[in-house]
Scaffold this motif. Sequence first.
Motif, PDB file in Angstrom:
ATOM      1  N   THR A  77       0.831  -1.212   0.000  1.00 22.96           N
ATOM      2  CA  THR A  77       0.000   0.000   0.000  1.00 22.96           C
ATOM      3  C   THR A  77       0.860   1.253   0.000  1.00 22.96           C
ATOM      4  O   THR A  77       0.590   2.215  -0.739  1.00 22.96           O
ATOM      5  CB  THR A  77      -0.927  -0.007   1.222  1.00 22.96           C
ATOM      6  N   ALA A  78       1.921   1.263   0.836  1.00 24.83           N
ATOM      7  CA  ALA A  78       2.801   2.434   0.894  1.00 24.83           C
ATOM      8  C   ALA A  78       3.517   2.666  -0.433  1.00 24.83           C
ATOM      9  O   ALA A  78       3.641   3.802  -0.911  1.00 24.83           O
ATOM     10  CB  ALA A  78       3.818   2.259   2.022  1.00 24.83           C
ATOM     11  N   ALA A 122      -4.928  10.784  -1.629  1.00 25.49           N
ATOM     12  CA  ALA A 122      -6.186  10.265  -2.183  1.00 25.49           C
ATOM     13  C   ALA A 122      -6.117   8.755  -2.379  1.00 25.49           C
ATOM     14  O   ALA A 122      -7.077   8.023  -2.091  1.00 25.49           O
ATOM     15  CB  ALA A 122      -6.501  10.959  -3.504  1.00 25.49           C
ATOM     16  N   THR A 123      -4.959   8.271  -2.844  1.00 24.39           N
ATOM     17  CA  THR A 123      -4.793   6.820  -2.992  1.00 24.39           C
ATOM     18  C   THR A 123      -4.858   6.118  -1.646  1.00 24.39           C
ATOM     19  O   THR A 123      -5.467   5.045  -1.506  1.00 24.39           O
ATOM     20  CB  THR A 123      -3.462   6.515  -3.679  1.00 24.39           C
ATOM     21  N   LEU A 124      -4.256   6.717  -0.622  1.00 29.97           N
ATOM     22  CA  LEU A 124      -4.310   6.133   0.718  1.00 29.97           C
ATOM     23  C   LEU A 124      -5.736   6.086   1.241  1.00 29.97           C
ATOM     24  O   LEU A 124      -6.166   5.081   1.838  1.00 29.97           O
ATOM     25  CB  LEU A 124      -3.409   6.939   1.660  1.00 29.97           C
ATOM     26  N   VAL A 125      -6.488   7.177   1.022  1.00 30.41           N
ATOM     27  CA  VAL A 125      -7.893   7.192   1.452  1.00 30.41           C
ATOM     28  C   VAL A 125      -8.693   6.110   0.729  1.00 30.41           C
ATOM     29  O   VAL A 125      -9.543   5.434   1.329  1.00 30.41           O
ATOM     30  CB  VAL A 125      -8.492   8.592   1.225  1.00 30.41           C
ATOM     31  N   ASN A 126      -8.416   5.940  -0.568  1.00 25.06           N
ATOM     32  CA  ASN A 126      -9.110   4.885  -1.311  1.00 25.06           C
ATOM     33  C   ASN A 126      -8.797   3.499  -0.747  1.00 25.06           C
ATOM     34  O   ASN A 126      -9.693   2.649  -0.633  1.00 25.06           O
ATOM     35  CB  ASN A 126      -8.717   4.947  -2.788  1.00 25.06           C
ATOM     36  N   PHE A 127      -7.535   3.251  -0.384  1.00 24.05           N
ATOM     37  CA  PHE A 127      -7.180   1.970   0.214  1.00 24.05           C
ATOM     38  C   PHE A 127      -7.879   1.785   1.555  1.00 24.05           C
ATOM     39  O   PHE A 127      -8.351   0.674   1.875  1.00 24.05           O
ATOM     40  CB  PHE A 127      -5.663   1.867   0.398  1.00 24.05           C
ATOM     41  N   ILE A 129     -10.744   3.132   2.536  1.00 27.43           N
ATOM     42  CA  ILE A 129     -12.173   2.881   2.296  1.00 27.43           C
ATOM     43  C   ILE A 129     -12.397   1.469   1.783  1.00 27.43           C
ATOM     44  O   ILE A 129     -13.319   0.759   2.222  1.00 27.43           O
ATOM     45  CB  ILE A 129     -12.732   3.918   1.304  1.00 27.43           C
ATOM     46  N   ALA A 130     -11.532   1.030   0.853  1.00 26.07           N
ATOM     47  CA  ALA A 130     -11.664  -0.334   0.323  1.00 26.07           C
ATOM     48  C   ALA A 130     -11.459  -1.373   1.419  1.00 26.07           C
ATOM     49  O   ALA A 130     -12.192  -2.373   1.501  1.00 26.07           O
ATOM     50  CB  ALA A 130     -10.665  -0.550  -0.809  1.00 26.07           C
ATOM     51  N   GLY A 131     -10.472  -1.153   2.302  1.00 23.67           N
ATOM     52  CA  GLY A 131     -10.260  -2.087   3.402  1.00 23.67           C
ATOM     53  C   GLY A 131     -11.429  -2.132   4.366  1.00 23.67           C
ATOM     54  O   GLY A 131     -11.819  -3.205   4.843  1.00 23.67           O
ATOM     55  N   LEU A 132     -12.008  -0.937   4.647  1.00 27.25           N
ATOM     56  CA  LEU A 132     -13.166  -0.901   5.538  1.00 27.25           C
ATOM     57  C   LEU A 132     -14.364  -1.629   4.928  1.00 27.25           C
ATOM     58  O   LEU A 132     -15.058  -2.403   5.611  1.00 27.25           O
ATOM     59  CB  LEU A 132     -13.530   0.554   5.848  1.00 27.25           C
ATOM     60  N   VAL A 133     -14.589  -1.383   3.642  1.00 26.88           N
ATOM     61  CA  VAL A 133     -15.715  -2.052   2.970  1.00 26.88           C
ATOM     62  C   VAL A 133     -15.504  -3.565   2.951  1.00 26.88           C
ATOM     63  O   VAL A 133     -16.437  -4.343   3.223  1.00 26.88           O
ATOM     64  CB  VAL A 133     -15.878  -1.502   1.535  1.00 26.88           C
ATOM     65  N   ALA A 135     -13.746  -5.324   5.064  1.00 27.98           N
ATOM     66  CA  ALA A 135     -13.912  -5.842   6.429  1.00 27.98           C
ATOM     67  C   ALA A 135     -15.384  -5.979   6.787  1.00 27.98           C
ATOM     68  O   ALA A 135     -15.807  -6.983   7.387  1.00 27.98           O
ATOM     69  CB  ALA A 135     -13.202  -4.915   7.424  1.00 27.98           C
ATOM     70  N   VAL A 136     -16.188  -4.978   6.420  1.00 26.71           N
ATOM     71  CA  VAL A 136     -17.624  -5.046   6.709  1.00 26.71           C
ATOM     72  C   VAL A 136     -18.280  -6.190   5.942  1.00 26.71           C
ATOM     73  O   VAL A 136     -19.094  -6.952   6.487  1.00 26.71           O
ATOM     74  CB  VAL A 136     -18.301  -3.701   6.373  1.00 26.71           C
ATOM     75  N   VAL A 137     -17.911  -6.324   4.661  1.00 22.65           N
ATOM     76  CA  VAL A 137     -18.504  -7.390   3.844  1.00 22.65           C
ATOM     77  C   VAL A 137     -18.122  -8.767   4.389  1.00 22.65           C
ATOM     78  O   VAL A 137     -18.963  -9.672   4.518  1.00 22.65           O
ATOM     79  CB  VAL A 137     -18.067  -7.241   2.377  1.00 22.65           C
ATOM     80  N   ARG A 138     -16.843  -8.955   4.737  1.00 24.90           N
ATOM     81  CA  ARG A 138     -16.410 -10.249   5.252  1.00 24.90           C
ATOM     82  C   ARG A 138     -17.034 -10.543   6.610  1.00 24.90           C
ATOM     83  O   ARG A 138     -17.443 -11.681   6.891  1.00 24.90           O
ATOM     84  CB  ARG A 138     -14.890 -10.272   5.354  1.00 24.90           C
ATOM     85  N   GLY A 139     -17.133  -9.506   7.476  1.00 29.06           N
ATOM     86  CA  GLY A 139     -17.769  -9.717   8.771  1.00 29.06           C
ATOM     87  C   GLY A 139     -19.240 -10.083   8.637  1.00 29.06           C
ATOM     88  O   GLY A 139     -19.732 -10.982   9.316  1.00 29.06           O
ATOM     89  N   THR A 140     -19.935  -9.380   7.731  1.00 32.51           N
ATOM     90  CA  THR A 140     -21.347  -9.701   7.508  1.00 32.51           C
ATOM     91  C   THR A 140     -21.513 -11.096   6.929  1.00 32.51           C
ATOM     92  O   THR A 140     -22.416 -11.855   7.320  1.00 32.51           O
ATOM     93  CB  THR A 140     -21.967  -8.668   6.562  1.00 32.51           C
ATOM     94  N   ARG A 141     -20.623 -11.465   5.997  1.00 32.98           N
ATOM     95  CA  ARG A 141     -20.700 -12.800   5.401  1.00 32.98           C
ATOM     96  C   ARG A 141     -20.446 -13.881   6.435  1.00 32.98           C
ATOM     97  O   ARG A 141     -21.170 -14.889   6.491  1.00 32.98           O
ATOM     98  CB  ARG A 141     -19.690 -12.899   4.266  1.00 32.98           C
ATOM     99  N   ASP A 142     -19.415 -13.681   7.304  1.00 36.55           N
ATOM    100  CA  ASP A 142     -19.130 -14.677   8.334  1.00 36.55           C
ATOM    101  C   ASP A 142     -20.270 -14.767   9.345  1.00 36.55           C
ATOM    102  O   ASP A 142     -20.622 -15.869   9.807  1.00 36.55           O
ATOM    103  CB  ASP A 142     -17.826 -14.319   9.048  1.00 36.55           C
ATOM    104  N   LEU A 143     -20.841 -13.601   9.689  1.00 36.70           N
ATOM    105  CA  LEU A 143     -21.957 -13.615  10.627  1.00 36.70           C
ATOM    106  C   LEU A 143     -23.163 -14.346  10.045  1.00 36.70           C
ATOM    107  O   LEU A 143     -23.814 -15.148  10.736  1.00 36.70           O
ATOM    108  CB  LEU A 143     -22.338 -12.177  10.992  1.00 36.70           C
TER     109      LEU A 143
END
Length: 208
Positions: A77-78, A122-127, A129-133, A135-143
């Motif tokens: 990412t860096a 801006a690239t860091l912010v995109n990464f 946001i993508a990581g947060l999304v 994480a939410v998707v994987r957490g919801t799927r596992d739940l």
Amino acid sequence: MRSRAVATETAIIVLLGLGLAGVSLGLFRLEYGGSLHLRPADLPAVAAAGIAAAAAIRATVRLHRRWKKTVGRFTATAVLCAIAAIVGMLVVMIPNACPGELGTSRCSVRQAATWGEAAGLATLVNFMIAGLVLAVVRGTRDLARDGTSQSLVWIKALWRRLDRRSSKRARRSRASGGGPRDPRQPKGRPTPRRADAERMRRERARGA
């Protein structure tokens, strides 16, 4: 398989680029309202810009997916943020007029570095946001997966319990001949308490 992968990637880039172009036009329309006038010749340019942005996004995603296996997720990412900053600085120095400036001269190195820093952030912010999304998707799927598996386990346990009860009732019905039980008929194997009660009842009957 390679041609199929190329066709799939091209379709993803085109669809993503058209979506970005549509969102950009919507934001411009929301920002400027009726003062924004687009000619039919401007639409291909907007679509091309959206496809170019989508290609850059997909290239970043694929590079990060490949580099994180060797150098790690955060190092990849860096490195990509640094590359985005350098590319942004070089691109800003191409036009004759510096973007965001009132003058008509080219960007100086300091001004281009500022724009490159903005591109890297801006690239860091995109990464992020993508990581947060993700994480939410994987957490919801596992739940959802755990909830579904637990529900299936409970349903199977309830079904087995009901099945055992119905089997016991069927065995009792077959043992009693299928009709109503006579009150004088013994209720299966006598327990010590039941035997004591029966003995006391007989003793009271003899005494009477």
